[in-house]
Motif scaffolding. Structure first.
Motif, short mmCIF file in Angstrom:
data_model
loop_
_atom_site.label_atom_id
_atom_site.label_comp_id
_atom_site.label_asym_id
_atom_site.label_seq_id
_atom_site.Cartn_x
_atom_site.Cartn_y
_atom_site.Cartn_z
N LYS A 1 0.77 -1.33 0.08
CA LYS A 1 0.19 -0.02 -0.15
C LYS A 1 0.77 1.25 0.00
O LYS A 1 0.54 2.31 -0.83
CB LYS A 1 -0.83 0.15 1.09
CG LYS A 1 -2.06 -0.79 1.09
CD LYS A 1 -3.13 -0.66 2.34
CE LYS A 1 -3.76 -1.93 2.43
NZ LYS A 1 -4.22 -2.07 3.94
N GLU B 1 2.34 2.08 -3.39
CA GLU B 1 1.27 2.71 -4.32
C GLU B 1 1.46 4.14 -4.11
O GLU B 1 1.42 4.93 -5.06
CB GLU B 1 -0.05 1.85 -4.01
CG GLU B 1 -0.32 0.82 -4.90
CD GLU B 1 -1.82 0.27 -4.38
OE1 GLU B 1 -1.76 -0.92 -4.31
OE2 GLU B 1 -2.82 0.95 -3.92
N ARG C 1 2.13 6.89 -6.70
CA ARG C 1 0.96 7.79 -7.09
C ARG C 1 1.59 9.28 -6.83
O ARG C 1 1.36 10.30 -7.79
CB ARG C 1 -0.06 7.62 -6.34
CG ARG C 1 -1.27 8.48 -6.44
CD ARG C 1 -2.64 8.01 -6.21
NE ARG C 1 -2.70 7.09 -5.06
CZ ARG C 1 -2.89 7.33 -3.82
NH1 ARG C 1 -3.29 8.55 -3.51
NH2 ARG C 1 -3.07 6.48 -2.82
#
Ligand code: DX5
Ligand code: ZN
Length: 215
Positions: A157, A160, A164
């Motif tokens: 997580k 990511e 991003r």
């Protein structure tokens, strides 16, 4: 190759120079230094004099993990004692942005550690400012605890979020790392692994460090 950061918390404190020299000659890129104050965590480890002593015996990156309340009071002292990376706990910082800015202004790399119960979302607004995120895979305070397996998903997580937000932050994981858990963490995207008891309880710490590097 994954960065290995052996934790001196598990070394023989009566022979700290010998053990730090051993780490200095190993393939570990960083050396992990656990500072505990008996307030933020239920244990006390060591402070500035020990960090300065370690600094004298190695040129490796000193990766300092502060498990202390009110870290803002001591940032300059940790810099002076030789820290290269300074990681504070999210749970210990009311004004995290100010703390991170000050660590960087002092010339150190800035990290934030998350306890096992803390979701990664709390870093959304600050991830682009960070050099390191330290995912705790045990409750901080002691070496030799059992790996909390949800840490692997947490690594995915945070990876990511880093991608991003175009952050350059590295992901480090701390607690219960061995060859088995380390492999899962590398697969999940960890850039650096802390290992204390697994390294120091092995018959050849330098070989163990090499095996971890090759994960
Ligand atoms: C725990 C510390 C760790 C500890 C890891 O509070 O932050 O860095 O030294 O020890 P092991 O690898 O034995 O779990
Ligand atoms: Zn640590």
């Amino acid at each position: 190759m994954v960065i290995i950061s052996p934790s001196v918390l598990s070394c023989d404190f009566g022979n700290i120079q010998r053990d730090v020299e051993m780490l200095d000659s190993s393939n570990a890129e960083w050396i992990h230094i656990d500072v505990m104050d008996g307030v933020f965590v239920p244990n006390i480890s060591f402070g500035f004099p020990v960090l300065s002593a370690i600094r004298k015996h190695t040129s490796k990156v000193l990766d300092v993990h502060l498990m202390i309340a009110n870290p803002d009071h001591y940032l300059a002292d940790f810099c002076k004692a030789g820290a290269n990376i300074l990681t504070v706990h999210y749970e210990a910082c009311t004004h995290l942005h100010r703390t991170i800015s000050e660590i960087k202004r002092l010339g150190m790399k800035a990290g934030v550690a998350l306890n096992p119960h803390t979701p990664i979302d709390v870093l959304e607004e600050i991830i682009s400012e960070l050099d390191l995120v330290l995912i705790m895979s045990v409750n901080p305070g002691f070496g030799g605890q059992k790996f909390i397996s949800s840490a692997s998903d947490k690594v995915r997580k945070i990876k990511e979020l880093i991608n991003r937000e175009n952050s350059k932050a590295l992901i480090e994981v701390d607690g219960g790392v061995n060859l088995e858990t380390g492999k899962l963490l590398v697969q999940a995207g960890a850039d650096a692994l802390v290992a204390g008891s697994f390294v120091f309880s092995s018959s050849s710490p330098t070989d163990t460090i090499q095996s971890l590097c090759e994960l």
